[in-house]
Design an enzyme around this catalytic site. Structure first.
Site, PDB file in Angstrom:
ATOM      1  N   GLY A  28       4.535   0.430   9.102  1.00 62.01           N
ATOM      2  CA  GLY A  28       5.554   0.470   8.050  1.00 62.01           C
ATOM      3  C   GLY A  28       6.956   0.291   8.589  1.00 62.01           C
ATOM      4  NE  ARG A  56      13.093  -9.440   6.614  1.00 60.68           N
ATOM      5  CZ  ARG A  56      12.039  -8.723   6.198  1.00 60.68           C
ATOM      6  NH1 ARG A  56      12.219  -7.629   5.476  1.00 60.68           N
ATOM      7  NH2 ARG A  56      10.819  -9.087   6.516  1.00 60.68           N
ATOM      8  CB  SER A 102      -0.937  -0.034   1.211  1.00 65.56           C
ATOM      9  OG  SER A 102      -1.518   1.208   1.438  1.00 65.56           O
ATOM     10  CD1 TRP A 103       4.347   1.527   3.186  1.00 68.15           C
ATOM     11  CD2 TRP A 103       4.610   3.527   4.163  1.00 68.15           C
ATOM     12  NE1 TRP A 103       5.405   1.435   4.063  1.00 68.15           N
ATOM     13  CE2 TRP A 103       5.586   2.651   4.678  1.00 68.15           C
ATOM     14  CE3 TRP A 103       4.583   4.844   4.631  1.00 68.15           C
ATOM     15  CZ2 TRP A 103       6.535   3.054   5.638  1.00 68.15           C
ATOM     16  CZ3 TRP A 103       5.515   5.245   5.583  1.00 68.15           C
ATOM     17  CH2 TRP A 103       6.474   4.348   6.080  1.00 68.15           C
ATOM     18  CG  ASP A 140       7.761  -4.412   9.059  1.00 68.11           C
ATOM     19  OD1 ASP A 140       7.102  -3.384   8.824  1.00 68.11           O
ATOM     20  OD2 ASP A 140       7.878  -5.338   8.253  1.00 68.11           O
ATOM     21  CD1 TRP A 163      11.448  -1.471   9.309  1.00 72.86           C
ATOM     22  CD2 TRP A 163      11.678   0.749   9.340  1.00 72.86           C
ATOM     23  NE1 TRP A 163      10.941  -0.994   8.127  1.00 72.86           N
ATOM     24  CE2 TRP A 163      11.063   0.372   8.122  1.00 72.86           C
ATOM     25  CE3 TRP A 163      11.939   2.096   9.566  1.00 72.86           C
ATOM     26  CZ2 TRP A 163      10.684   1.290   7.152  1.00 72.86           C
ATOM     27  CZ3 TRP A 163      11.557   3.017   8.602  1.00 72.86           C
ATOM     28  CH2 TRP A 163      10.941   2.604   7.412  1.00 72.86           C
ATOM     29  CD  GLU A 172      13.596  -3.717   2.481  1.00 69.66           C
ATOM     30  OE1 GLU A 172      14.344  -4.719   2.340  1.00 69.66           O
ATOM     31  OE2 GLU A 172      12.493  -3.781   3.054  1.00 69.66           O
TER      32      GLU A 172
HETATM   33  C1  2M8 Z   1       8.317  -4.104   5.089  1.00 66.64           C
HETATM   34  O1  2M8 Z   1       7.230  -4.797   5.634  1.00 66.64           O
HETATM   35  C2  2M8 Z   1       6.788  -6.088   5.158  1.00 66.64           C
HETATM   36  C3  2M8 Z   1       5.473  -6.398   5.845  1.00 66.64           C
HETATM   37  O2  2M8 Z   1       4.513  -5.490   5.457  1.00 66.64           O
HETATM   38  C4  2M8 Z   1       7.747  -7.220   5.419  1.00 66.64           C
HETATM   39  O3  2M8 Z   1       8.751  -7.041   6.113  1.00 66.64           O
HETATM   40  O4  2M8 Z   1       7.486  -8.312   4.895  1.00 66.64           O
HETATM   41  C5  2M8 Z   1       8.315  -2.677   5.679  1.00 66.64           C
HETATM   42  O5  2M8 Z   1       9.546  -2.028   5.476  1.00 66.64           O
HETATM   43  C6  2M8 Z   1       7.181  -1.864   5.073  1.00 66.64           C
HETATM   44  O6  2M8 Z   1       7.260  -0.524   5.454  1.00 66.64           O
HETATM   45  C7  2M8 Z   1       7.160  -1.959   3.547  1.00 66.64           C
HETATM   46  O7  2M8 Z   1       5.988  -1.362   3.073  1.00 66.64           O
HETATM   47  C8  2M8 Z   1       7.237  -3.419   3.057  1.00 66.64           C
HETATM   48  C9  2M8 Z   1       7.407  -3.521   1.549  1.00 66.64           C
HETATM   49  O8  2M8 Z   1       8.458  -2.677   1.116  1.00 66.64           O
HETATM   50  O9  2M8 Z   1       8.322  -4.086   3.685  1.00 66.64           O
END
Ligand code: 2M8
Length: 448
Positions: A175, A212, A40-41, A177, A372, A415
């Site tokens: 966002g 991670r 989404s974002w 995590d 994060w 990323e």
């Molecule tokens: C990360 O989150 C996803 C779960 O939604 C994951 O780790 O599997 C976060 O960095 C999130 O902000 C981002 O939208 C997503 C996809 O880039 O990855």
């Protein structure tokens, strides 16, 4: 810090190649191996980049996301464009089981939670930079009711006390995590093994596990998804049944506040009533200023609604309200004294690295590479760069803009980045890193 036009053209071509490779005929994945669906974002940030050179793709990016908006207005945080995706991502449709909810769209597949509401902001950006303004205004009119339903859902379902603040009920909704922000809340959950459904992570196949979240974090993430699906994604039940993660988050509410301001502007452009959006933006700004401001620390902190406690964790997100014009000048001064320090990678010289680290480098639990918990993220830099510019902190804004341009060259289109060395981590060929570089380079002067 200017670049030549040839250098800029070269960087733009590299960034566009990343987006082209991640474009799936209708939407863009964040990264091919690690995130092979639509987020989404991410899609909103990606549309911000497309808006600078391909209006049709920018429009399509959000149109395809909102095609899976639920009947109650929520916009899911992941859209799976196939029922049974071959690409390994966990949790996939079979785990989310959104068909348990009467509001889930039939024949479509998604998660059942949400992400920060930055979509109206992206639509306004598309209109601002449109080559074909008439078409962009028609697009704004098309998206407007969907965006309104999305924001209405947040204020209706996530603000049970009518405070003007929407809560999040899962770290993924923030966002950010595995931010240290969530450590106290997750520790309090104290899960027993029998509470966690069996599952297998897929996120550490392509990315080093040291970059991670921990398994113990994932246990909490999966427990919460199970909690929600057992309650058919009914927000009232989830809240009433004592969901252990209920947080009024600074970044999420800042983006909601800005998105409401952008809805007001979109309303004005298409001839609708802007007043309700201005009123909600003002109420949310006031609530952020009253409830989430920490005078002693000089930045904004989340509030744990389940425990009734402020969450004074020095995360970069605590400075996000600058982006939506929320603090007054005095507070902005207090905030920038701390933000603009080596704690977040700003300092007197380049030896302090690449701002802004996602968490205070001197705080307990800081890691330069674990997701994060310290790394520098391009989209956080982009948000803060805009905020700092609006408040007149041009030097700090320039440092963030410089990092957005330099990091993909030092560490690749990754990323996230080591705030000390610039090394790239996480997924490769990451879409919003490319998209926001494109946006920034379009406003960057050249020296030839
Ligand atoms: C990360 O989150 C996803 C779960 O939604 C994951 O780790 O599997 C976060 O960095 C999130 O902000 C981002 O939208 C997503 C996809 O880039 O990855």
């Amino acid at each position: 810090m200017t670049i030549t036009s040839a250098h800029r053209a070269n960087l733009l071509a590299q960034a566009r190649a990343v987006l082209d490779a991640n474009w799936k005929a209708g939407f863009t994945v964040p990264a091919l191996r690690q995130y092979p669906h639509q987020w989404s974002w991410d899609s909103a940030f990606i549309a911000v980049g497309y808006a600078r050179y391909d209006q049709a793709r920018a429009e399509q990016e959000l149109r395809s996301l909102f095609a899976t908006q639920w009947a109650d207005g929520r916009v899911p945080h992941i859209v799976f464009h196939n029922a049974d995706p071959a690409a390994p991502y966990f949790p996939g449709p079979a785990f989310w089981q959104i068909e348990r909810s009467p509001h889930a769209p039939a024949g479509r597949y998604s998660s059942g939670i949400v992400q920060p509401p930055i979509h109206a902001t992206a639509v306004r950006h598309i209109v601002r930079h449109a080559a074909d303004r008439d078409r962009a205004l028609a697009y704004a009119a098309e998206m407007f009711p969907r965006l309104r339903a999305w924001h209405d859902w947040l204020y209706r379902e996530r603000d049970p006390r009518g405070e003007g603040l929407a809560y999040i009920s899962h770290p993924w909704e923030s966002g950010q995590d595995n931010s240290p922000l969530w450590d106290p809340v997750l520790a309090r959950m104290a899960l027993r093994p029998e509470q966690i459904p069996p599952y297998r992570r897929a996120d550490t196949r392509a990315v080093d596990p040291a970059q991670r979240p921990l398994d113990s974090d994932y246990d909490c993430y999966i427990f919460l998804v199970d909690f929600f699906r057992q309650r058919a994604y009914d927000e009232g039940r989830i809240y009433a049944d004592g969901c252990p993660f209920v947080v009024q988050d600074v970044l999420f509410n800042t983006l909601l506040c800005q998105a409401e301001q952008d809805m007001a502007e979109l309303a004005r452009l298409i001839g609708a009533d802007a007043a309700p959006f201005n009123a909600r933006a003002a109420a949310t700004a006031a609530a952020i200023n009253t409830k989430l401001w920490d005078e002693a620390r000089g930045f904004y902190v989340d509030y744990d609604l389940a425990a009734g406690l402020a969450m004074p964790v020095p995360a970069l997100a605590g400075f996000a309200p600058l982006y939506a014009g929320i603090p007054d000048a005095g507070r902005a001064r207090q905030m920038t004294a701390y933000l603009g320090s080596p704690a977040f990678g700003f300092g007197p010289d380049a030896a302090t690295g690449y701002p802004a680290s996602s968490y205070d480098r001197n705080a307990p639990g800081y890691s330069p590479r674990r997701y994060w918990r310290g790394p520098t993220w391009i989209q956080m830099n982009w948000l803060l760069m805009h905020g700092l510019t609006a408040y007149g902190y041009d030097d700090l804004a320039k440092r963030l803009r410089g990092a957005i341009i330099d990091l993909p060259q030092v560490g690749g289109f990754r990323e996230y980045f080591d705030p000390e060395t610039g090394a790239g981590y996480g997924a490769e060929a990451f879409s919003w890193t490319a998209a926001l570089l494109i946006d920034v380079l379009n406003g960057e002067p050249t020296d030839d």
